[in-house]
Design an enzyme around this catalytic site. Structure first.
Site, PDB file in Angstrom:
ATOM      1  N   CYS A  24       0.862  -1.181   0.000  1.00 37.62           N
ATOM      2  CA  CYS A  24       0.000   0.000   0.000  1.00 37.62           C
ATOM      3  C   CYS A  24       0.895   1.227   0.000  1.00 37.62           C
ATOM      4  O   CYS A  24       2.082   1.131   0.286  1.00 37.62           O
ATOM      5  CB  CYS A  24      -0.907   0.020   1.220  1.00 37.62           C
ATOM      6  SG  CYS A  24      -2.241   1.229   1.046  1.00 37.62           S
ATOM      7  N   CYS A  37      -0.049   4.196   1.713  1.00 40.92           N
ATOM      8  CA  CYS A  37      -0.399   5.189   2.742  1.00 40.92           C
ATOM      9  C   CYS A  37       0.722   5.438   3.746  1.00 40.92           C
ATOM     10  O   CYS A  37       0.836   6.539   4.278  1.00 40.92           O
ATOM     11  CB  CYS A  37      -1.697   4.820   3.450  1.00 40.92           C
ATOM     12  SG  CYS A  37      -1.618   3.268   4.334  1.00 40.92           S
ATOM     13  N   CYS A  85      -3.745   6.342   0.151  1.00 36.11           N
ATOM     14  CA  CYS A  85      -3.193   5.079  -0.342  1.00 36.11           C
ATOM     15  C   CYS A  85      -2.702   5.148  -1.783  1.00 36.11           C
ATOM     16  O   CYS A  85      -2.361   4.123  -2.376  1.00 36.11           O
ATOM     17  CB  CYS A  85      -4.222   3.961  -0.165  1.00 36.11           C
ATOM     18  SG  CYS A  85      -4.687   3.742   1.567  1.00 36.11           S
ATOM     19  N   LYS A 132     -12.357  -4.630   2.075  1.00 38.32           N
ATOM     20  CA  LYS A 132     -11.763  -3.795   3.119  1.00 38.32           C
ATOM     21  C   LYS A 132     -12.641  -2.565   3.292  1.00 38.32           C
ATOM     22  O   LYS A 132     -12.857  -1.798   2.361  1.00 38.32           O
ATOM     23  CB  LYS A 132     -10.338  -3.395   2.727  1.00 38.32           C
ATOM     24  CG  LYS A 132      -9.695  -2.479   3.770  1.00 38.32           C
ATOM     25  CD  LYS A 132      -8.240  -2.215   3.463  1.00 38.32           C
ATOM     26  CE  LYS A 132      -7.665  -1.230   4.462  1.00 38.32           C
ATOM     27  NZ  LYS A 132      -6.261  -0.931   4.209  1.00 38.32           N
ATOM     28  N   ARG A 185      -3.081   3.522  12.533  1.00 40.58           N
ATOM     29  CA  ARG A 185      -2.572   4.712  11.849  1.00 40.58           C
ATOM     30  C   ARG A 185      -1.557   5.443  12.711  1.00 40.58           C
ATOM     31  O   ARG A 185      -0.673   6.126  12.193  1.00 40.58           O
ATOM     32  CB  ARG A 185      -3.731   5.591  11.399  1.00 40.58           C
ATOM     33  CG  ARG A 185      -4.507   4.891  10.277  1.00 40.58           C
ATOM     34  CD  ARG A 185      -5.714   5.655   9.794  1.00 40.58           C
ATOM     35  NE  ARG A 185      -6.475   4.817   8.851  1.00 40.58           N
ATOM     36  CZ  ARG A 185      -7.639   5.160   8.342  1.00 40.58           C
ATOM     37  NH1 ARG A 185      -8.197   6.313   8.662  1.00 40.58           N
ATOM     38  NH2 ARG A 185      -8.250   4.352   7.503  1.00 40.58           N
ATOM     39  N   ARG A 220     -10.892   7.803   3.690  1.00 40.28           N
ATOM     40  CA  ARG A 220     -10.638   6.793   2.658  1.00 40.28           C
ATOM     41  C   ARG A 220     -11.932   6.265   2.018  1.00 40.28           C
ATOM     42  O   ARG A 220     -11.932   5.203   1.389  1.00 40.28           O
ATOM     43  CB  ARG A 220      -9.860   5.625   3.257  1.00 40.28           C
ATOM     44  CG  ARG A 220      -8.541   6.001   3.912  1.00 40.28           C
ATOM     45  CD  ARG A 220      -7.563   4.844   3.865  1.00 40.28           C
ATOM     46  NE  ARG A 220      -6.489   4.901   4.840  1.00 40.28           N
ATOM     47  CZ  ARG A 220      -5.463   5.728   4.812  1.00 40.28           C
ATOM     48  NH1 ARG A 220      -5.378   6.647   3.857  1.00 40.28           N
ATOM     49  NH2 ARG A 220      -4.517   5.671   5.735  1.00 40.28           N
ATOM     50  N   GLU A 259     -16.564  -7.255  -4.858  1.00 39.27           N
ATOM     51  CA  GLU A 259     -15.127  -6.980  -4.703  1.00 39.27           C
ATOM     52  C   GLU A 259     -14.331  -8.293  -4.709  1.00 39.27           C
ATOM     53  O   GLU A 259     -13.303  -8.414  -5.373  1.00 39.27           O
ATOM     54  CB  GLU A 259     -14.855  -6.235  -3.384  1.00 39.27           C
ATOM     55  CG  GLU A 259     -15.196  -4.753  -3.404  1.00 39.27           C
ATOM     56  CD  GLU A 259     -14.162  -3.927  -4.177  1.00 39.27           C
ATOM     57  OE1 GLU A 259     -13.196  -4.506  -4.702  1.00 39.27           O
ATOM     58  OE2 GLU A 259     -14.335  -2.698  -4.261  1.00 39.27           O
ATOM     59  N   LYS A 276     -11.840  -7.401   6.085  1.00 42.86           N
ATOM     60  CA  LYS A 276     -11.190  -6.539   7.082  1.00 42.86           C
ATOM     61  C   LYS A 276     -12.026  -5.302   7.338  1.00 42.86           C
ATOM     62  O   LYS A 276     -12.441  -4.668   6.362  1.00 42.86           O
ATOM     63  CB  LYS A 276      -9.824  -6.146   6.528  1.00 42.86           C
ATOM     64  CG  LYS A 276      -9.066  -5.189   7.391  1.00 42.86           C
ATOM     65  CD  LYS A 276      -7.807  -4.760   6.702  1.00 42.86           C
ATOM     66  CE  LYS A 276      -7.200  -3.646   7.512  1.00 42.86           C
ATOM     67  NZ  LYS A 276      -6.092  -3.016   6.861  1.00 42.86           N
ATOM     68  N   SER A 326      -6.365  -3.424  14.412  1.00 43.02           N
ATOM     69  CA  SER A 326      -5.806  -2.752  15.590  1.00 43.02           C
ATOM     70  C   SER A 326      -6.867  -2.309  16.592  1.00 43.02           C
ATOM     71  O   SER A 326      -6.700  -2.497  17.795  1.00 43.02           O
ATOM     72  CB  SER A 326      -4.970  -1.550  15.130  1.00 43.02           C
ATOM     73  OG  SER A 326      -5.756  -0.648  14.376  1.00 43.02           O
ATOM     74  N   TYR A 348      -2.875  -9.260  16.116  1.00 41.09           N
ATOM     75  CA  TYR A 348      -1.821  -8.800  17.038  1.00 41.09           C
ATOM     76  C   TYR A 348      -1.802  -9.646  18.308  1.00 41.09           C
ATOM     77  O   TYR A 348      -0.914  -9.510  19.129  1.00 41.09           O
ATOM     78  CB  TYR A 348      -2.048  -7.316  17.374  1.00 41.09           C
ATOM     79  CG  TYR A 348      -2.130  -6.445  16.136  1.00 41.09           C
ATOM     80  CD1 TYR A 348      -0.977  -5.982  15.506  1.00 41.09           C
ATOM     81  CD2 TYR A 348      -3.364  -6.124  15.557  1.00 41.09           C
ATOM     82  CE1 TYR A 348      -1.052  -5.218  14.349  1.00 41.09           C
ATOM     83  CE2 TYR A 348      -3.451  -5.364  14.399  1.00 41.09           C
ATOM     84  CZ  TYR A 348      -2.290  -4.915  13.805  1.00 41.09           C
ATOM     85  OH  TYR A 348      -2.368  -4.169  12.654  1.00 41.09           O
TER      86      TYR A 348
HETATM   87  C1  PBG Z   1      -2.918   0.203   4.813  1.00 41.18           C
HETATM   88  C2  PBG Z   1      -3.459  -0.629   5.908  1.00 41.18           C
HETATM   89  C3  PBG Z   1      -4.272  -0.256   6.998  1.00 41.18           C
HETATM   90  C4  PBG Z   1      -4.378  -1.385   7.797  1.00 41.18           C
HETATM   91  C5  PBG Z   1      -3.677  -2.400   7.171  1.00 41.18           C
HETATM   92  N1  PBG Z   1      -3.137  -1.921   5.981  1.00 41.18           N
HETATM   93  C6  PBG Z   1      -4.822   1.034   7.410  1.00 41.18           C
HETATM   94  C7  PBG Z   1      -5.754   1.810   6.624  1.00 41.18           C
HETATM   95  O1  PBG Z   1      -6.339   1.367   5.643  1.00 41.18           O
HETATM   96  O2  PBG Z   1      -5.912   2.967   7.010  1.00 41.18           O
HETATM   97  C8  PBG Z   1      -5.112  -1.455   9.101  1.00 41.18           C
HETATM   98  C9  PBG Z   1      -4.668  -2.515  10.037  1.00 41.18           C
HETATM   99  C10 PBG Z   1      -5.133  -2.392  11.431  1.00 41.18           C
HETATM  100  O3  PBG Z   1      -5.932  -1.507  11.819  1.00 41.18           O
HETATM  101  O4  PBG Z   1      -4.694  -3.227  12.231  1.00 41.18           O
HETATM  102  N2  PBG Z   1      -3.801   0.664   3.892  1.00 41.18           N
END
Ligand code: PBG
Length: 330
Positions: free
Chosen positions: A121, A123, A131, A196, A206, A218, A234, A249, A275, A314
């Site tokens: 990615c 970002c 991104c 996603k 982030r 986003r 998708e 996700k 996260s 995690y």
């Molecule tokens: C990158 C990305 C993100 C996450 C994984 N790859 C963040 C986003 O889309 O802002 C999030 C992972 C997480 O919250 O643990 N695009």
């Protein structure tokens, strides 16, 4: 047959019976542990919003992953990079010496059997935190796909075992597949972040990856949390373009999507326990409001029950350690 002939409690009567009829068991082989890597040496910055997680320099990352493998047997990781410098397009990530390729080479040299999933990615690498490349105030799809394909080839050359695009551009899986094949990586699988969502659950990440967008959000590329049919479209597109595994996700608020994807397509499904889901458990546990180990096991088990055979979490290391401590098979 119904009660009183049928008594469902019969099969819950003892641990040995419950163990016998249990349908779902999370195994260390199902889990992928994410890590954040940054330039420098001997750096271990705690990520405040994700207790127990750190931004690590390559030397300490190698030690940490060695410890992961030795103590838990978890042998799959997902890597995110925090670069020294950012640019407008994320091109900084396409260099041989960018932070993630560097980390991959060091890890593979020290731990040859580790399976490395490389998140693809822009970002983390753009000055604006979006991104992709900005044109007229929004992320431009087709030029972004270009940089993603280039980043993927760089990561594969460094030794990444699986390429995992998380950007949500249209057509990126096909472009990445083509670029990988043209460079001799036809055996490198793509784990596509297919469904996603534009989610508040990414907040702590982030901070960890220093990737929050500097303007807007986003929602023009990640999915609307209200939609479910669209998730199937998708996923279907990504499969047609060559995805080997598809991801949903976040995970917990999207178990219906995991289930629909699993029952609609004959594909390995990955759930990303993100996260914010992790940090909510940690915050509640720090307050003494929940039994943390119990909750973690329940969460991971339910994601697998919903239809995910792979879980990015995690909690991977602490989950396996706690199961081993209890003498459980994991
Ligand atoms: C990158 C990305 C993100 C996450 C994984 N790859 C963040 C986003 O889309 O802002 C999030 C992972 C997480 O919250 O643990 N695009």
């Amino acid at each position: 047959m119904s009660y009183p002939v049928t008594r469902l409690r019969r099969l819950r009567k003892s641990a040995v019976i419950r163990n016998m009829v249990r349908e779902t068991e999370v195994n260390r082989d199902d889990l992928i542990m994410p890590y954040f890597v940054l330039p420098g040496e001997n750096i271990c910055n705690p990520i405040k919003s994700m207790p127990g997680n750190f931004q690590l320099s390559v030397d300490l990352l190698v030690k940490e992953v060695q410890d992961l493998v030795e103590t838990t047997g978890v042998d799959k990781i997902l890597l995110f990079g925090i670069p020294e410098e950012k640019d407008e397009t994320g091109h900084v990530a396409c260099h041989h010496d960018a932070i993630v390729p560097k980390a991959i080479r060091a890890l593979k040299e020290a731990i040859p059997n580790i399976l490395i999933v490389a998140d693809v990615c822009n970002c983390e690498y753009t000055t604006h935190g979006h991104c992709g490349t900005i044109v007229d105030g929004d992320v431009d799809n087709d030029s972004t796909v270009h940089t993603l394909a280039a980043q993927s080839v760089t990561l594969a050359k460094a030794g990444a075992d699986i390429i995992a695009p998380s950007d949500m551009m249209d057509g990126r899986v096909g472009a990445i597949r083509k670029a990988l094949d043209e460079n001799g990586f036809h055996a490198t699988p793509i784990m596509a972040y297919s469904a996603k969502y534009a989610s508040g659950f990414y907040g702590p990440f982030r901070d960890a990856a220093e990737s929050a967008p500097k303007f807007g959000n986003r929602s023009t590329y990640q999915m609307d949390p209200a939609n479910s049919d669209e998730a199937l479209r998708e996923v279907e597109q990504d499969i047609i373009e060559g995805a080997d595994m598809v991801m949903v996700k976040p995970a917990l608020s999207y178990m219906d999507i995991i289930h629909r994807v699993k029952t609609t397509f004959n594909m390995p499904v990955v759930a990303y326990n993100v996260s914010g889901e992790f940090s909510m458990v940690k915050a509640a546990a720090a307050n003494g409001w929940i039994d943390e180990e119990r909750l973690i096991k329940e969460i991971l088990t339910s994601l697998k029950r919903a239809g995910a055979e792979v879980i990015i979490t995690y909690h991977a290391k602490e989950f396996v350690l706690s199961e081993l401590k209890k003498g459980n098979r994991v």
